[in-house]
Scaffold this active site. Structure first.
Site, PDB file in Angstrom:
ATOM      1  N   GLY A 123       0.763  -1.248   0.000  1.00 47.74           N
ATOM      2  CA  GLY A 123       0.000   0.000   0.000  1.00 47.74           C
ATOM      3  C   GLY A 123       0.789   1.291   0.000  1.00 47.74           C
ATOM      4  O   GLY A 123       0.344   2.303  -0.530  1.00 47.74           O
ATOM      5  N   ASP A 147       0.448   3.228   4.306  1.00 48.61           N
ATOM      6  CA  ASP A 147      -0.593   3.927   3.543  1.00 48.61           C
ATOM      7  C   ASP A 147      -1.693   4.408   4.476  1.00 48.61           C
ATOM      8  O   ASP A 147      -2.130   5.544   4.415  1.00 48.61           O
ATOM      9  CB  ASP A 147      -1.156   3.009   2.434  1.00 48.61           C
ATOM     10  CG  ASP A 147      -1.660   1.652   2.941  1.00 48.61           C
ATOM     11  OD1 ASP A 147      -1.455   1.304   4.126  1.00 48.61           O
ATOM     12  OD2 ASP A 147      -2.265   0.918   2.140  1.00 48.61           O
ATOM     13  N   LYS A 170      -6.788   6.491  10.268  1.00 47.57           N
ATOM     14  CA  LYS A 170      -8.232   6.230  10.400  1.00 47.57           C
ATOM     15  C   LYS A 170      -8.535   5.816  11.839  1.00 47.57           C
ATOM     16  O   LYS A 170      -7.959   4.876  12.351  1.00 47.57           O
ATOM     17  CB  LYS A 170      -8.644   5.141   9.406  1.00 47.57           C
ATOM     18  CG  LYS A 170     -10.126   4.903   9.341  1.00 47.57           C
ATOM     19  CD  LYS A 170     -10.538   4.177   8.075  1.00 47.57           C
ATOM     20  CE  LYS A 170     -10.147   2.723   8.050  1.00 47.57           C
ATOM     21  NZ  LYS A 170     -10.650   2.029   6.846  1.00 47.57           N
ATOM     22  N   ASP A 218      -5.257   1.669  10.612  1.00 50.59           N
ATOM     23  CA  ASP A 218      -6.668   1.416  10.936  1.00 50.59           C
ATOM     24  C   ASP A 218      -6.756   0.891  12.377  1.00 50.59           C
ATOM     25  O   ASP A 218      -6.830   1.670  13.317  1.00 50.59           O
ATOM     26  CB  ASP A 218      -7.214   0.427   9.896  1.00 50.59           C
ATOM     27  CG  ASP A 218      -8.694   0.154  10.028  1.00 50.59           C
ATOM     28  OD1 ASP A 218      -9.368   0.877  10.780  1.00 50.59           O
ATOM     29  OD2 ASP A 218      -9.195  -0.777   9.375  1.00 50.59           O
TER      30      ASP A 218
HETATM   31  P1  IMP Z   1      -4.393  -2.172  10.584  1.00 50.51           P
HETATM   32  O1  IMP Z   1      -3.478  -3.287  10.992  1.00 50.51           O
HETATM   33  O2  IMP Z   1      -5.827  -2.481  10.926  1.00 50.51           O
HETATM   34  O3  IMP Z   1      -3.973  -0.823  11.119  1.00 50.51           O
HETATM   35  O4  IMP Z   1      -4.433  -2.167   9.025  1.00 50.51           O
HETATM   36  C1  IMP Z   1      -3.548  -1.528   8.251  1.00 50.51           C
HETATM   37  C2  IMP Z   1      -3.636  -2.045   6.825  1.00 50.51           C
HETATM   38  O5  IMP Z   1      -4.983  -2.371   6.452  1.00 50.51           O
HETATM   39  C3  IMP Z   1      -3.213  -0.956   5.874  1.00 50.51           C
HETATM   40  O6  IMP Z   1      -1.821  -0.996   5.634  1.00 50.51           O
HETATM   41  C4  IMP Z   1      -4.033  -1.265   4.656  1.00 50.51           C
HETATM   42  O7  IMP Z   1      -3.351  -2.172   3.821  1.00 50.51           O
HETATM   43  C5  IMP Z   1      -5.304  -1.931   5.164  1.00 50.51           C
HETATM   44  N1  IMP Z   1      -6.424  -0.957   5.231  1.00 50.51           N
HETATM   45  C6  IMP Z   1      -7.052  -0.479   6.344  1.00 50.51           C
HETATM   46  N2  IMP Z   1      -8.012   0.409   6.026  1.00 50.51           N
HETATM   47  C7  IMP Z   1      -7.987   0.520   4.678  1.00 50.51           C
HETATM   48  C8  IMP Z   1      -8.722   1.332   3.740  1.00 50.51           C
HETATM   49  O8  IMP Z   1      -9.589   2.153   4.070  1.00 50.51           O
HETATM   50  N3  IMP Z   1      -8.387   1.156   2.433  1.00 50.51           N
HETATM   51  C9  IMP Z   1      -7.423   0.284   1.997  1.00 50.51           C
HETATM   52  N4  IMP Z   1      -6.708  -0.474   2.839  1.00 50.51           N
HETATM   53  C10 IMP Z   1      -6.979  -0.366   4.183  1.00 50.51           C
HETATM   54 MG    MG Z   2      -4.133  -3.340   1.763  1.00 61.49          MG
END
Ligand code: IMP
Ligand code: MG
Length: 176
Positions: free
Chosen positions: A41, A97, A128, A100
């Protein structure tokens, strides 16, 4: 039916990336900066970012998988590609990128600590907030959003849309 609603133009993206890169340039003066991109990403954001950082730096990548082909986090983070340069006593900047739940970064910070870097900081294009599970400090943020699923500028949905030059809010339209 999938609906793509434009939310950030190329111009808006550029302005923020340059602003954050300038801050990084200042903060890393006389440091040994290693920029670590989280694949896939971050590849477009990272390439714009580093071209606006006017400090010597090294670049490496890790690849992790946490989502599969879905818009929900699985909570399991798998390391698919490790770093290949020596980061001991270096100042690491992890480039994402989007943050979340924070699970990916939490995993990566623990992974990088093993290599005994001098410092670890985090830079993300989008922060986010709605689903954050781990209270991870994000040091550089281009844009903050509360909720939603975003694509373009490197971000995908089921491996699609990464090549779109601007950011779109992806909406699932029930009727249609
Ligand atoms: P986390 O471990 O939940 O913080 O997720 C992070 C990863 O989830 C990011 O590096 C993205 O690849 C994917 N991700 C989370 N939200 C989105 C979104 O809104 N669009 C695209 N990819 C996302
Ligand atoms: Mg992704």
């Amino acid at each position: 039916m999938i609906n793509l609603v434009p939310v950030l133009s190329e111009k808006e993206i550029k302005v923020k990336v340059i602003e954050v890169a300038k801050k990084i340039t200042k903060d890393y003066k006389d440091k040994e900066l290693v920029v670590i991109g989280v694949l896939k990403g971050s590849f477009i954001f990272l390439s714009d970012l580093v071209r606006n950082i006017s400090q010597p730096l090294q670049i490496d990548f890790v690849s992790v998988s946490s989502y599969g082909n879905s818009d929900k986090s699985s909570g399991n983070v798998l390391l698919l590609k490790e770093i290949s340069i020596d980061v001991k006593n270096r100042d690491l900047l992890i480039v994402e990128d989007i943050v979340d739940t924070g699970l990916t970064l939490n995993f990566l910070v623990e992974y990088f600590q093993k290599f005994k870097p001098r410092s670890i900081k985090i830079c993300t294009f989008i922060n986010k907030l709605e689903r954050r599970l781990v209270d991870i400090p994000v040091d550089y943020i281009c844009h903050s959003v509360y909720e939603g699923f975003f694509v373009g500028y490197g971000l995908d949905y089921a491996e699609k849309y990464r090549n779109l030059p601007q950011i779109y809010h992806l909406k699932f339209n029930q009727r249609g």
